[in-house]
Scaffold this motif. Structure first.
Motif, PDB file in Angstrom:
ATOM      1  N   GLY A 139       0.830  -1.194   0.000  1.00  0.00           N
ATOM      2  CA  GLY A 139       0.000   0.000   0.000  1.00  0.00           C
ATOM      3  C   GLY A 139       0.864   1.243   0.000  1.00  0.00           C
ATOM      4  N   THR A 140       0.248   2.362  -0.304  1.00  0.00           N
ATOM      5  CA  THR A 140       1.020   3.599  -0.446  1.00  0.00           C
ATOM      6  C   THR A 140       1.549   4.120   0.890  1.00  0.00           C
ATOM      7  OG1 THR A 140      -1.063   4.827  -0.355  1.00  0.00           O
ATOM      8  CG2 THR A 140      -0.163   4.342  -2.543  1.00  0.00           C
ATOM      9  N   GLN A 141       1.051   3.566   2.009  1.00  0.00           N
ATOM     10  CA  GLN A 141       1.566   4.041   3.302  1.00  0.00           C
ATOM     11  C   GLN A 141       2.984   3.548   3.566  1.00  0.00           C
ATOM     12  OE1 GLN A 141      -0.451   1.532   2.944  1.00  0.00           O
ATOM     13  NE2 GLN A 141      -0.232  -0.002   4.561  1.00  0.00           N
ATOM     14  N   ILE A 142       3.443   2.547   2.809  1.00  0.00           N
ATOM     15  CA  ILE A 142       4.814   2.074   2.930  1.00  0.00           C
ATOM     16  C   ILE A 142       5.639   2.748   1.830  1.00  0.00           C
ATOM     17  CG2 ILE A 142       6.337   0.077   3.024  1.00  0.00           C
ATOM     18  CD1 ILE A 142       4.171   0.163   5.223  1.00  0.00           C
ATOM     19  N   ARG A 143       6.651   3.518   2.251  1.00  0.00           N
ATOM     20  CA  ARG A 143       7.425   4.315   1.300  1.00  0.00           C
ATOM     21  C   ARG A 143       8.469   3.472   0.574  1.00  0.00           C
ATOM     22  NH1 ARG A 143       9.893   9.334   4.356  1.00  0.00           N
ATOM     23  NH2 ARG A 143      10.131   7.829   6.036  1.00  0.00           N
ATOM     24  N   LYS A 144       8.755   3.867  -0.648  1.00  0.00           N
ATOM     25  CA  LYS A 144       9.824   3.258  -1.423  1.00  0.00           C
ATOM     26  C   LYS A 144      11.057   4.156  -1.357  1.00  0.00           C
ATOM     27  CE  LYS A 144       6.921   0.643  -4.560  1.00  0.00           C
ATOM     28  NZ  LYS A 144       5.842   0.827  -5.525  1.00  0.00           N
ATOM     29  N   SER A 145      12.216   3.525  -1.304  1.00  0.00           N
ATOM     30  CA  SER A 145      13.459   4.286  -1.232  1.00  0.00           C
ATOM     31  C   SER A 145      13.844   4.798  -2.622  1.00  0.00           C
ATOM     32  CB  SER A 145      14.583   3.403  -0.680  1.00  0.00           C
ATOM     33  OG  SER A 145      15.250   2.721  -1.732  1.00  0.00           O
ATOM     34  N   PRO A 146      14.791   5.732  -2.695  1.00  0.00           N
ATOM     35  CA  PRO A 146      15.269   6.188  -4.005  1.00  0.00           C
ATOM     36  C   PRO A 146      15.966   5.094  -4.806  1.00  0.00           C
ATOM     37  CG  PRO A 146      15.905   7.741  -2.266  1.00  0.00           C
ATOM     38  CD  PRO A 146      15.382   6.512  -1.587  1.00  0.00           C
ATOM     39  N   TYR A 147      16.274   3.963  -4.145  1.00  0.00           N
ATOM     40  CA  TYR A 147      16.980   2.864  -4.807  1.00  0.00           C
ATOM     41  C   TYR A 147      16.043   1.700  -5.127  1.00  0.00           C
ATOM     42  CZ  TYR A 147      20.382   5.500  -2.054  1.00  0.00           C
ATOM     43  OH  TYR A 147      21.089   6.503  -1.456  1.00  0.00           O
ATOM     44  N   PHE A 148      14.748   1.846  -4.836  1.00  0.00           N
ATOM     45  CA  PHE A 148      13.826   0.716  -4.926  1.00  0.00           C
ATOM     46  C   PHE A 148      13.829   0.092  -6.321  1.00  0.00           C
ATOM     47  CE2 PHE A 148       9.761  -1.276  -5.722  1.00  0.00           C
ATOM     48  CZ  PHE A 148       9.546  -2.030  -4.579  1.00  0.00           C
ATOM     49  N   ASP A 149      13.626   0.902  -7.337  1.00  0.00           N
ATOM     50  CA  ASP A 149      13.571   0.352  -8.702  1.00  0.00           C
ATOM     51  C   ASP A 149      14.899  -0.283  -9.105  1.00  0.00           C
ATOM     52  OD1 ASP A 149      10.937   1.069  -9.051  1.00  0.00           O
ATOM     53  OD2 ASP A 149      11.404   3.006  -9.953  1.00  0.00           O
ATOM     54  N   GLN A 192      22.144  12.810  -0.393  1.00  0.00           N
ATOM     55  CA  GLN A 192      21.418  14.006   0.046  1.00  0.00           C
ATOM     56  C   GLN A 192      20.541  14.600  -1.053  1.00  0.00           C
ATOM     57  OE1 GLN A 192      23.729  16.473   3.125  1.00  0.00           O
ATOM     58  NE2 GLN A 192      25.367  15.640   1.864  1.00  0.00           N
ATOM     59  N   ASP A 193      20.187  13.795  -2.020  1.00  0.00           N
ATOM     60  CA  ASP A 193      19.276  14.223  -3.087  1.00  0.00           C
ATOM     61  C   ASP A 193      18.571  12.981  -3.615  1.00  0.00           C
ATOM     62  OD1 ASP A 193      17.937  15.028  -5.348  1.00  0.00           O
ATOM     63  OD2 ASP A 193      19.662  16.023  -6.295  1.00  0.00           O
ATOM     64  N   GLY A 194      17.366  12.717  -3.104  1.00  0.00           N
ATOM     65  CA  GLY A 194      16.653  11.486  -3.431  1.00  0.00           C
ATOM     66  C   GLY A 194      16.376  11.291  -4.904  1.00  0.00           C
ATOM     67  N   SER A 195      16.402  12.367  -5.691  1.00  0.00           N
ATOM     68  CA  SER A 195      16.120  12.238  -7.125  1.00  0.00           C
ATOM     69  C   SER A 195      17.256  11.527  -7.858  1.00  0.00           C
ATOM     70  CB  SER A 195      15.880  13.620  -7.741  1.00  0.00           C
ATOM     71  OG  SER A 195      17.096  14.362  -7.795  1.00  0.00           O
ATOM     72  N   ARG A 196      18.405  11.353  -7.193  1.00  0.00           N
ATOM     73  CA  ARG A 196      19.566  10.777  -7.870  1.00  0.00           C
ATOM     74  C   ARG A 196      19.921   9.371  -7.364  1.00  0.00           C
ATOM     75  NH1 ARG A 196      23.885  15.480  -9.085  1.00  0.00           N
ATOM     76  NH2 ARG A 196      24.331  14.017 -10.789  1.00  0.00           N
ATOM     77  N   GLY A 197      18.946   8.722  -6.731  1.00  0.00           N
ATOM     78  CA  GLY A 197      19.195   7.411  -6.156  1.00  0.00           C
ATOM     79  C   GLY A 197      19.543   6.353  -7.177  1.00  0.00           C
ATOM     80  N   ASP A 198      18.781   6.304  -8.270  1.00  0.00           N
ATOM     81  CA  ASP A 198      19.034   5.298  -9.308  1.00  0.00           C
ATOM     82  C   ASP A 198      20.422   5.495  -9.913  1.00  0.00           C
ATOM     83  OD1 ASP A 198      18.499   3.882 -12.110  1.00  0.00           O
ATOM     84  OD2 ASP A 198      16.874   3.313 -10.755  1.00  0.00           O
ATOM     85  N   GLU A 199      20.764   6.747 -10.166  1.00  0.00           N
ATOM     86  CA  GLU A 199      22.064   7.100 -10.750  1.00  0.00           C
ATOM     87  C   GLU A 199      23.208   6.687  -9.817  1.00  0.00           C
ATOM     88  OE1 GLU A 199      24.298  11.256 -12.172  1.00  0.00           O
ATOM     89  OE2 GLU A 199      22.269  11.322 -11.311  1.00  0.00           O
ATOM     90  N   LEU A 200      23.040   6.954  -8.512  1.00  0.00           N
ATOM     91  CA  LEU A 200      24.086   6.608  -7.551  1.00  0.00           C
ATOM     92  C   LEU A 200      24.280   5.099  -7.476  1.00  0.00           C
ATOM     93  CD1 LEU A 200      26.097   7.367  -5.315  1.00  0.00           C
ATOM     94  CD2 LEU A 200      24.169   7.297  -3.689  1.00  0.00           C
ATOM     95  N   TRP A 201      23.174   4.356  -7.400  1.00  0.00           N
ATOM     96  CA  TRP A 201      23.269   2.895  -7.332  1.00  0.00           C
ATOM     97  C   TRP A 201      24.068   2.345  -8.520  1.00  0.00           C
ATOM     98  CZ3 TRP A 201      21.501  -0.925  -3.907  1.00  0.00           C
ATOM     99  CH2 TRP A 201      21.556  -2.229  -4.393  1.00  0.00           C
ATOM    100  N   GLU A 202      23.724   2.805  -9.710  1.00  0.00           N
ATOM    101  CA  GLU A 202      24.394   2.287 -10.912  1.00  0.00           C
ATOM    102  C   GLU A 202      25.873   2.666 -10.947  1.00  0.00           C
ATOM    103  OE1 GLU A 202      23.258   0.137 -12.922  1.00  0.00           O
ATOM    104  OE2 GLU A 202      21.138   0.151 -12.365  1.00  0.00           O
ATOM    105  N   LYS A 203      26.211   3.857 -10.496  1.00  0.00           N
ATOM    106  CA  LYS A 203      27.618   4.285 -10.485  1.00  0.00           C
ATOM    107  C   LYS A 203      28.440   3.406  -9.536  1.00  0.00           C
ATOM    108  CE  LYS A 203      27.120   9.157 -11.816  1.00  0.00           C
ATOM    109  NZ  LYS A 203      28.015   9.083 -12.992  1.00  0.00           N
ATOM    110  N   ILE A 204      27.867   3.090  -8.372  1.00  0.00           N
ATOM    111  CA  ILE A 204      28.606   2.260  -7.411  1.00  0.00           C
ATOM    112  C   ILE A 204      28.750   0.844  -7.944  1.00  0.00           C
ATOM    113  CG2 ILE A 204      28.629   1.305  -5.080  1.00  0.00           C
ATOM    114  CD1 ILE A 204      27.014   3.805  -4.197  1.00  0.00           C
ATOM    115  N   MET A 205      27.689   0.298  -8.514  1.00  0.00           N
ATOM    116  CA  MET A 205      27.773  -1.067  -9.051  1.00  0.00           C
ATOM    117  C   MET A 205      28.801  -1.143 -10.179  1.00  0.00           C
ATOM    118  SD  MET A 205      25.921  -2.988  -7.152  1.00  0.00           S
ATOM    119  CE  MET A 205      26.190  -4.469  -8.144  1.00  0.00           C
TER     120      MET A 205
END
Length: 380
Positions: free
Chosen positions: A10-20, A209-222
């Protein structure tokens, strides 16, 4: 690609910037922690353990929400929240702390980060300390501002994590000491990096410190970690229990005091500063505890995953406590567990019986941590 909508509390459980990104990289199941999804399954938990102890894993721990405390009285207020003496805590330092209530019970066991003289983050275990801190502030008479910033940590853990960090940030990152932090950027992505983690291995936490860049950060580290064998992963129950790390909610929470779980060293009863629970903790120390956390080795077939209920521990036919965390360690080739046991039956070597999910089993009380007791790997 598996659609993230396939996981649903449900929408009451938040997704992280890295969820996808975690779904894209193979996350198969999630749990809920601090009202957020946390990946708990990337396939084989034993392989996840070996990835962690032999190479490195990247874990989405955005569920470690930050309580940000700023203002002229920030340092004084943070000291009121915790029994640990913070008088010598420098800017740029991290400390493992407890947050206690008026009865001396543990409300949370977070990491405290000091970013500036009057700027702190409390990086939480699983309980609503933002609400507690705001409530305490109302009648404190102190000038503080308390909120939740846009901050989402990742954990990069394992013996090769230092090499991966060096590949991303250069050799200067090797100067970062155990339990210290540094402000850095990765291709313009704003981060706080600390030498901390929840694995008892060498490790780092990267606070985005910028949730909009979570996907980008994950991929850079991997990508940076690929030459070093980096794998996506989840916090390892096997390694946590080997390291004797307590897990908030895996015991009696607010009815458990620090002395029962072997954390009396974090209680500054002699310091001049006051803190919530000081008198209660002084009384508990004087009177002694009636139960304590111990280690167990359980003699039965390898456990198939961690326990999902508390298992009763008995001696001479009568209950003496409960197993809070149990798992099979492939490295030690033993079933190991943490348990809360009445003091009179908690001596090392005591033979007990545990009612496991598959029936009764013999067990004996042993020292904890089970592996690397001096934490030399994490501090190396």
């Amino acid at each position: 690609m598996m659609q993230s909508d396939g996981f649903g509390f449900g929408t009451q459980i938040r997704k992280s910037p890295y969820f996808d990104a975690t779904v894209r990289w193979g996350a198969k199941a999630f749990s809920v922690y601090n009202h957020m999804y946390i990946p708990r399954d990337f396939g084989d938990p034993e392989q996840n353990f070996w990835n962690l102890v032999n190479d490195a894993i990247l874990c989405d721990v955005a569920v470690e929400r930050q309580v940000e405390i700023t203002g002229p009285d920030a340092a004084k207020f943070v000291q009121m929240l915790t029994p640990r003496d913070l008088s010598k805590m420098a800017v740029g330092q991290c400390k493992y702390i407890l947050i206690t209530n008026a009865a001396g019970g543990i409300l949370n066991d977070p990491i405290l980060l000091r970013l500036a003289e009057n700027h702190f983050w409390i990086s939480l275990a699983d309980s609503d300390i933002l609400l507690w801190a705001q409530g305490v502030a109302v009648h404190s008479g102190m000038d503080v501002t308390i909120g939740e910033p846009d901050v989402s940590p990742l954990q990069l853990q394992g013996p090769k994590s230092g090499e991966i960090m060096m590949a991303m940030f250069g050799e200067s990152i090797m100067d970062l000491k155990y339990y210290w932090l540094r402000e850095v950027e990765l291709d313009g992505i704003p981060l706080i990096v600390s030498r901390t983690g929840w694995s008892s291995e060498l490790g780092y936490e990267l606070y985005l410190q910028d949730g909009s860049r979570g996907d980008e950060l994950w991929e850079k580290i991997m990508a940076a970690g690929k030459p070093f064998g980096l794998q996506p992963g989840h916090t390892s129950s096997i390694r946590r229990i080997e390291g004797g790390i307590i897990y908030y909610h895996a015991y009696s929470e607010i009815y458990t005091n620090p002395f029962e779980v072997g954390l009396g060293r974090l209680i500054g009863l002699d310091m001049e500063a006051d803190f919530i629970g000081k008198e209660a903790l002084r009384r508990i120390k004087e009177e002694g505890v009636s139960r304590k956390q111990v280690g167990l080795v359980i003699d039965c077939a390898p456990l198939q995953g961690p326990n999902t209920t508390f298992w009763t521990v008995t001696k001479d036919g009568g209950p003496i406590g409960k197993v809070t965390s149990a798992v099979y360690s492939p490295r030690l080739e033993k079933n190991i567990a943490l348990a809360m046991i009445v003091v009179g039956s908690s001596e090392l070597g005591t033979q007990v019986e545990v009612m496991t999910a598959s029936g009764p089993a013999q067990a004996r009380i042993v020292e904890i941590p089970f592996y690397d007791p001096k934490k030399s790997l994490a501090a190396s």
